[in-house]
Design an enzyme around this catalytic site. Structure first.
Site, PDB file in Angstrom:
ATOM      1  N   ASP A   1       0.753  -1.153   0.017  1.00 20.33           N
ATOM      2  CA  ASP A   1      -0.016  -0.049   0.148  1.00 20.33           C
ATOM      3  C   ASP A   1       0.956   1.092  -0.082  1.00 20.33           C
ATOM      4  OD1 ASP A   1      -2.263   1.524   0.238  1.00 20.33           O
ATOM      5  OD2 ASP A   1      -2.518   1.421   2.129  1.00 20.33           O
TER       6      ASP A   1
ATOM      7  N   LYS B   1       2.336   3.626  -6.047  1.00 20.68           N
ATOM      8  CA  LYS B   1       1.915   2.516  -6.953  1.00 20.68           C
ATOM      9  C   LYS B   1       2.913   2.236  -8.030  1.00 20.68           C
ATOM     10  CE  LYS B   1      -1.497   3.431  -4.892  1.00 20.68           C
ATOM     11  NZ  LYS B   1      -1.238   2.591  -3.298  1.00 20.68           N
TER      12      LYS B   1
ATOM     13  N   ASP C   1      -3.628  -2.947  -1.863  1.00 25.45           N
ATOM     14  CA  ASP C   1      -4.768  -1.753  -1.932  1.00 25.45           C
ATOM     15  C   ASP C   1      -4.681  -0.866  -3.329  1.00 25.45           C
ATOM     16  OD1 ASP C   1      -6.861  -0.186  -1.127  1.00 25.45           O
ATOM     17  OD2 ASP C   1      -5.638   1.122   0.349  1.00 25.45           O
ATOM     18  N   ASN C   2      -5.796  -0.154  -3.377  1.00 23.15           N
ATOM     19  CA  ASN C   2      -5.758   0.522  -4.509  1.00 23.15           C
ATOM     20  C   ASN C   2      -5.361   0.061  -5.950  1.00 23.15           C
ATOM     21  OD1 ASN C   2      -4.005   2.792  -2.536  1.00 23.15           O
ATOM     22  ND2 ASN C   2      -6.428   3.018  -2.934  1.00 23.15           N
TER      23      ASN C   2
ATOM     24  N   GLU D   1     -11.048   5.026  -0.324  1.00 22.72           N
ATOM     25  CA  GLU D   1     -11.396   5.526   1.148  1.00 22.72           C
ATOM     26  C   GLU D   1     -11.857   6.599   1.231  1.00 22.72           C
ATOM     27  OE1 GLU D   1      -8.318   4.404  -0.328  1.00 22.72           O
ATOM     28  OE2 GLU D   1      -6.689   5.809   0.062  1.00 22.72           O
TER      29      GLU D   1
HETATM   30  C1  SAM Z   1      -1.573   4.999   0.994  1.00 18.21           C
HETATM   31  S1  SAM Z   1      -0.373   5.503   2.136  1.00 18.21           S
HETATM   32  C2  SAM Z   1      -0.546   4.015   3.233  1.00 18.21           C
HETATM   33  C3  SAM Z   1      -1.674   3.900   3.975  1.00 18.21           C
HETATM   34  C4  SAM Z   1      -1.756   3.116   5.172  1.00 18.21           C
HETATM   35  N1  SAM Z   1      -1.308   1.515   4.686  1.00 18.21           N
HETATM   36  C5  SAM Z   1      -3.017   2.996   5.681  1.00 18.21           C
HETATM   37  O1  SAM Z   1      -3.857   2.277   5.038  1.00 18.21           O
HETATM   38  O2  SAM Z   1      -3.090   3.400   6.857  1.00 18.21           O
HETATM   39  C6  SAM Z   1       1.079   5.227   1.270  1.00 18.21           C
HETATM   40  C7  SAM Z   1       2.487   5.679   2.309  1.00 18.21           C
HETATM   41  O3  SAM Z   1       3.422   5.117   1.676  1.00 18.21           O
HETATM   42  C8  SAM Z   1       4.590   5.915   1.582  1.00 18.21           C
HETATM   43  N2  SAM Z   1       5.631   5.272   0.893  1.00 18.21           N
HETATM   44  C9  SAM Z   1       5.567   5.691  -0.437  1.00 18.21           C
HETATM   45  N3  SAM Z   1       6.458   4.950  -1.148  1.00 18.21           N
HETATM   46  C10 SAM Z   1       7.228   4.350  -0.073  1.00 18.21           C
HETATM   47  C11 SAM Z   1       8.382   3.516  -0.254  1.00 18.21           C
HETATM   48  N4  SAM Z   1       9.167   2.890  -1.376  1.00 18.21           N
HETATM   49  N5  SAM Z   1       8.731   2.775   1.042  1.00 18.21           N
HETATM   50  C12 SAM Z   1       8.122   3.088   2.101  1.00 18.21           C
HETATM   51  N6  SAM Z   1       6.953   4.073   2.051  1.00 18.21           N
HETATM   52  C13 SAM Z   1       6.702   4.464   1.202  1.00 18.21           C
HETATM   53  C14 SAM Z   1       4.144   7.228   1.642  1.00 18.21           C
HETATM   54  O4  SAM Z   1       4.927   8.021   2.269  1.00 18.21           O
HETATM   55  C15 SAM Z   1       2.567   7.140   2.262  1.00 18.21           C
HETATM   56  O5  SAM Z   1       2.757   7.459   3.786  1.00 18.21           O
END
Ligand code: SAM
Length: 253
Positions: A172, A175, A200-201, A232
């Site tokens: 999650d 993408k 997700d998504n 969401e």
């Molecule tokens: C959609 S949110 C996650 C939501 C969470 N899983 C929830 O449902 O509560 C995506 C998160 O992934 C983090 N993110 C994006 N790319 C990442 C990566 N390569 N490694 C770790 N975190 C990452 C972003 O900073 C963001 O906070």
């Protein structure tokens, strides 16, 4: 109710218009994540994961939109956890810890743990405090950094947990990383025969085209079901969650 839905939509559009910053930092840019933390700490019952989740969902529906998996798609994740009953879980993308609370509150096997990666240090701190408020700190390790850049930590976690692979992975994060990070997991044998992979998504509008295609075209490797829902806190935006069982390709035997 209709006014609240409109204000959530407006708040989503505000975050979406700031997409460049959102993608670079993992935050919406208006301090909403910090405000969420304060709201949870002052409103949710301490030591009660359900109260924490309810407060986060209610806040997202009445104050600011958040990219938590949320209460429409959350039950799909819950069902998947029930199906796999995992001991050792990996999450890619912690954000503020909503899904980490949801997952950890369902880890009933003794010694079971969640390792979750988050690239933004502020989000890590917010998530750790929310997880602590839910009373789940002993079950969750929040790692700051991108999964593909901190692989050694995932390896060490598995070694410390005396497990050859993760029993369940929740994908999650951004993408464009679904496909490459799934392949990293597979190539590093961090998935085992029967591991669950929940993403997700995965809807047609915002889902990652490459990973969506991969799960559909590799039934011998990933036995997949897609569950349609909406994004969401946005009833008008179709989305879906996929739940796959990883099966070692026969040629490896
Ligand atoms: C959609 S949110 C996650 C939501 C969470 N899983 C929830 O449902 O509560 C995506 C998160 O992934 C983090 N993110 C994006 N790319 C990442 C990566 N390569 N490694 C770790 N975190 C990452 C972003 O900073 C963001 O906070």
């Amino acid at each position: 109710m209709a006014v609240a839905a409109l204000s959530t939509t407006f708040s989503f559009l505000k975050a979406a218009m700031n997409k460049k910053e959102l993608l670079a930092t993992g935050q919406a840019g208006d301090g909403r994540e910090k405000a969420l933390l304060n709201h949870v700490l002052t409103t949710a019952e301490k030591g009660n994961p359900l109260s924490v989740l309810n407060v986060m969902d209610a806040y997202a529906k009445t104050s600011s939109w958040f990219m938590n998996i949320g209460d429409d798609k959350g039950p799909i994740l819950d069902k998947a956890l029930e199906k796999y009953s995992p001991g050792i879980v990996l999450e890619l993308g912690t954000f503020c810890g909503y899904s980490a609370v949801r997952i950890a509150s369902q880890l009933h096997n003794e010694g079971s743990k969640l390792l979750t990666f988050e690239m933004n240090p502020d989000n890590c701190n917010i998530a750790r405090r929310i997880i602590e408020h839910a009373g789940l700190s002993s079950k969750v390790v929040v790692v700051e950094g991108k999964f593909n850049e901190r692989l050694e930590l995932a390896r060490k976690f598995l070694k410390d947990m005396n497990s050859p692979h993760f029993n369940f992975v929740f994908i999650d994060h951004w993408k464009d990383r679904y496909m490459p990070d799934y392949l990293i997991l597979k190539e590093n044998a961090m998935l085992g025969n029967g591991s669950g992979v929940c993403a997700d998504n995965m809807g047609a509008i915002m889902g990652p085209a490459d990973f969506r295609k991969y799960v559909k075209t590799h039934p011998e490797e990933l036995e997949t079901s897609e569950f349609k829902s909406n994004a969401e806190y946005l009833w008008w935006f179709p989305d879906s969650v996929t739940v796959s069982t990883f099966m070692l390709p026969t040629k490896l035997y």
